[in-house]
Motif scaffolding. Structure first.
Motif, short mmCIF file in Angstrom:
data_model
loop_
_atom_site.label_atom_id
_atom_site.label_comp_id
_atom_site.label_asym_id
_atom_site.label_seq_id
_atom_site.Cartn_x
_atom_site.Cartn_y
_atom_site.Cartn_z
N LYS A 165 -6.92 2.76 -9.21
CA LYS A 165 -7.49 2.47 -7.90
C LYS A 165 -7.76 3.78 -7.17
O LYS A 165 -7.00 4.74 -7.32
CB LYS A 165 -6.55 1.60 -7.06
CG LYS A 165 -6.21 0.25 -7.69
CD LYS A 165 -7.39 -0.70 -7.64
CE LYS A 165 -6.97 -2.08 -8.16
NZ LYS A 165 -8.09 -3.03 -8.15
N LYS A 166 -8.80 3.79 -6.38
CA LYS A 166 -9.10 4.97 -5.57
C LYS A 166 -8.57 4.78 -4.16
O LYS A 166 -8.39 3.65 -3.69
CB LYS A 166 -10.60 5.25 -5.55
CG LYS A 166 -11.14 5.71 -6.90
CD LYS A 166 -12.56 6.20 -6.80
CE LYS A 166 -13.04 6.76 -8.13
NZ LYS A 166 -14.42 7.30 -8.06
N GLY A 167 -8.29 5.90 -3.50
CA GLY A 167 -7.72 5.86 -2.17
C GLY A 167 -8.65 6.42 -1.12
O GLY A 167 -9.68 7.03 -1.42
N ILE A 168 -8.27 6.22 0.12
CA ILE A 168 -9.05 6.67 1.27
C ILE A 168 -8.18 7.59 2.11
O ILE A 168 -7.02 7.26 2.41
CB ILE A 168 -9.53 5.48 2.13
CG1 ILE A 168 -10.43 4.56 1.30
CG2 ILE A 168 -10.26 5.96 3.37
CD1 ILE A 168 -10.80 3.28 2.02
N GLU A 222 -9.14 10.35 -5.99
CA GLU A 222 -8.41 9.87 -7.15
C GLU A 222 -6.98 10.38 -7.13
O GLU A 222 -6.67 11.39 -6.47
CB GLU A 222 -9.09 10.33 -8.45
CG GLU A 222 -10.42 9.66 -8.73
CD GLU A 222 -10.99 10.07 -10.09
OE1 GLU A 222 -10.61 11.16 -10.58
OE2 GLU A 222 -11.79 9.31 -10.65
N VAL A 226 -3.29 9.82 2.32
CA VAL A 226 -4.23 8.96 1.62
C VAL A 226 -3.55 7.61 1.38
O VAL A 226 -2.36 7.55 1.07
CB VAL A 226 -4.64 9.57 0.26
CG1 VAL A 226 -5.77 8.76 -0.37
CG2 VAL A 226 -5.05 11.02 0.42
N PRO A 242 -15.68 10.86 0.73
CA PRO A 242 -15.66 9.91 -0.40
C PRO A 242 -14.22 9.55 -0.78
O PRO A 242 -13.26 10.20 -0.37
CB PRO A 242 -16.35 10.69 -1.51
CG PRO A 242 -16.18 12.12 -1.15
CD PRO A 242 -16.18 12.19 0.35
N GLU A 243 -14.10 8.50 -1.59
CA GLU A 243 -12.79 8.08 -2.06
C GLU A 243 -12.19 9.14 -3.00
O GLU A 243 -12.92 9.88 -3.66
CB GLU A 243 -12.89 6.75 -2.80
CG GLU A 243 -13.29 5.58 -1.90
CD GLU A 243 -13.39 4.28 -2.66
OE1 GLU A 243 -12.95 3.25 -2.15
OE2 GLU A 243 -13.93 4.31 -3.79
N ASP A 277 0.87 -1.18 0.00
CA ASP A 277 0.00 0.00 0.00
C ASP A 277 0.90 1.22 0.00
O ASP A 277 1.98 1.21 0.59
CB ASP A 277 -0.91 0.04 1.24
CG ASP A 277 -1.97 -1.06 1.21
OD1 ASP A 277 -2.45 -1.37 0.11
OD2 ASP A 277 -2.29 -1.60 2.28
N GLU A 279 -6.81 8.65 5.22
CA GLU A 279 -6.67 7.90 6.47
C GLU A 279 -6.45 8.80 7.67
O GLU A 279 -6.92 8.52 8.77
CB GLU A 279 -5.50 6.92 6.33
CG GLU A 279 -5.36 5.94 7.49
CD GLU A 279 -4.25 4.96 7.25
OE1 GLU A 279 -4.54 3.77 7.05
OE2 GLU A 279 -3.07 5.38 7.25
N PHE A 339 -3.42 4.26 -0.90
CA PHE A 339 -3.80 3.67 -2.18
C PHE A 339 -3.26 2.24 -2.25
O PHE A 339 -2.08 2.02 -1.94
CB PHE A 339 -3.21 4.46 -3.35
CG PHE A 339 -3.94 5.75 -3.66
CD1 PHE A 339 -5.00 5.77 -4.55
CD2 PHE A 339 -3.55 6.93 -3.05
CE1 PHE A 339 -5.66 6.95 -4.83
CE2 PHE A 339 -4.20 8.11 -3.33
CZ PHE A 339 -5.27 8.13 -4.22
#
Length: 368
Positions: free
Chosen positions: A252-255, A241, A274, A238-239, A208, A257, A276
């Motif tokens: 892939k989209k990220g969060i 980009e 973030v 929301p996630e 990650d 944190e 990913f």
């Protein structure tokens, strides 16, 4: 001469009247043109605004590998870019002196144990003889002190053995985590030590990836107000980009944190992180990109920025009331996409506003 002058006077008067009449005819047209503006009726709807931030990409762990003992490199066990597991050997440093030191320490432990056993026998014997009044108290105390000294020497020898064993184990430099090996600037035969200025290599855990970006204090406040508090913001955002350096969008989209709780005094920003996923290993530690963070507003009013006038820290729009422009102070969200504002206060659904050229409008202007 007098007759000629009168003719000229009449001619000038006729020309002046003609010019004045022409200007009177053109004035209404000019007035209509200056008061014609694009207008819009505002409506409430769900809106998503996206904000872009420059970002740096790092592995979950980027661990610099330094040797803990001195010596020459005997063997390189990996190559650059190789995937490694935790505990896998990376380098082997000359083990001969450390193996000898370990054997010496082990022998010292055995000698100390034998000395302790002898001192213990002597002490016990003297204790029995003292009970029978065969030896003096001085002899008993001397035997006891020798016994205690032997115990301490054994403990010291065991500590030295542990140190020697650790040093010997440090000759095999192992990976502290799963990851990918970076550059290998040192080769077989190079002399290395714990105090060297540069690491042997770097192991990056890139299963990650952490992507870091900065947001301003105002953006942080707007985010907190939107969701109520920071914990709720992190749960419900929301996630996001990631746009890579070649302008391609990561698949892939990220969060988000975490967001730093401390504002940097020099830059006035906070750092957000973030996560990913990086199963394809497309992302590399040290790279850069752009994070696109969406902000979703429910049942809100969004207006174009061309409909607003910024005056210091205030935002103004012009409502159209009975055909006239009326300046209205509004409150907008701190997050925008560079084209629109989300209005938090000052407008309601159904209001009509000047949507373009608001900077040219004046209070009370007739709006056609």
């Amino acid at each position: 001469m007098i007759t000629v002058n009168k003719k000229w006077i009449r001619l000038i008067g006729i020309v002046g009247c003609t010019v004045w009449m022409a200007s009177c005819k053109q004035a209404p047209d000019a007035e209509v043109k200056s008061s014609s503006y694009a207008v819009m009726q505002v409506e409430a709807a769900d809106k998503e605004l996206s904000s872009s931030y420059s970002a740096s990409i790092r592995g979950r762990q980027d661990i610099d590998i330094y040797p803990q003992v001195s010596g020459t490199i005997e063997k390189l066990c990996v190559t650059e870019g190789q995937k490694v597991r935790r505990g896998q050997p990376l380098f082997i440093i000359d083990q001969v002196p450390y193996r000898a030191a370990l054997k010496t320490a082990t022998a010292n432990v055995e000698a100390a144990r034998a000395a302790l056993a002898t001192a213990e026998l002597t002490y016990k014997s003297n204790r029995e003889l003292y009970a029978q009044k065969v030896v003096s108290e001085f002899s008993l105390k001397t035997a006891e002190n020798s016994y205690l000294t032997a115990k301490a020497q054994l403990a010291q020898a065991e500590a030295q053995e542990i140190s020697a064993r650790n040093n010997f184990s440090y000759t095999e430099v192992k990976s502290p985590c799963d990851g990918v090996v970076g550059a290998l600037p040192y080769r077989v035969g190079a002399l290395v030590s714990a105090g060297m200025p540069y690491p042997l290599t770097t192991v990056s855990d890139n299963s990650d990836m952490y992507v870091y970006f900065s947001m301003t204090e105002n953006q942080l406040l707007a985010l907190t107000r939107q969701y109520g508090d920071m914990d709720e913001a992190l749960k419900n955002m929301p996630e996001v980009e990631l746009i890579l350096n070649d302008n391609s969008v990561y698949n892939k989209k990220g969060i988000i944190e975490s967001i730093s709780g401390v504002i940097d005094r020099q830059t006035g920003t906070v750092v957000a992180r973030v996560v990913f996923p990086n199963g394809s290993r497309l992302l590399h530690s040290g790279a850069s990109g752009t994070v696109v963070v969406p902000s979703i507003y429910k049942d809100c009013i969004a207006i174009p920025q061309t409909a607003t006038v910024r005056m210091q820290d205030k935002t103004i729009v012009y409502k159209v009331v009975d055909g006239k422009a009326v300046s209205t102070l509004i409150t907008v969200a701190g997050i925008s996409n560079g084209r629109e504002y989300v209005v938090l206060d000052g407008l309601k659904a159904g209001d009509e506003i000047v949507s373009q050229g608001a900077g040219l409008v004046r209070e009370g202007t007739q709006v056609k």
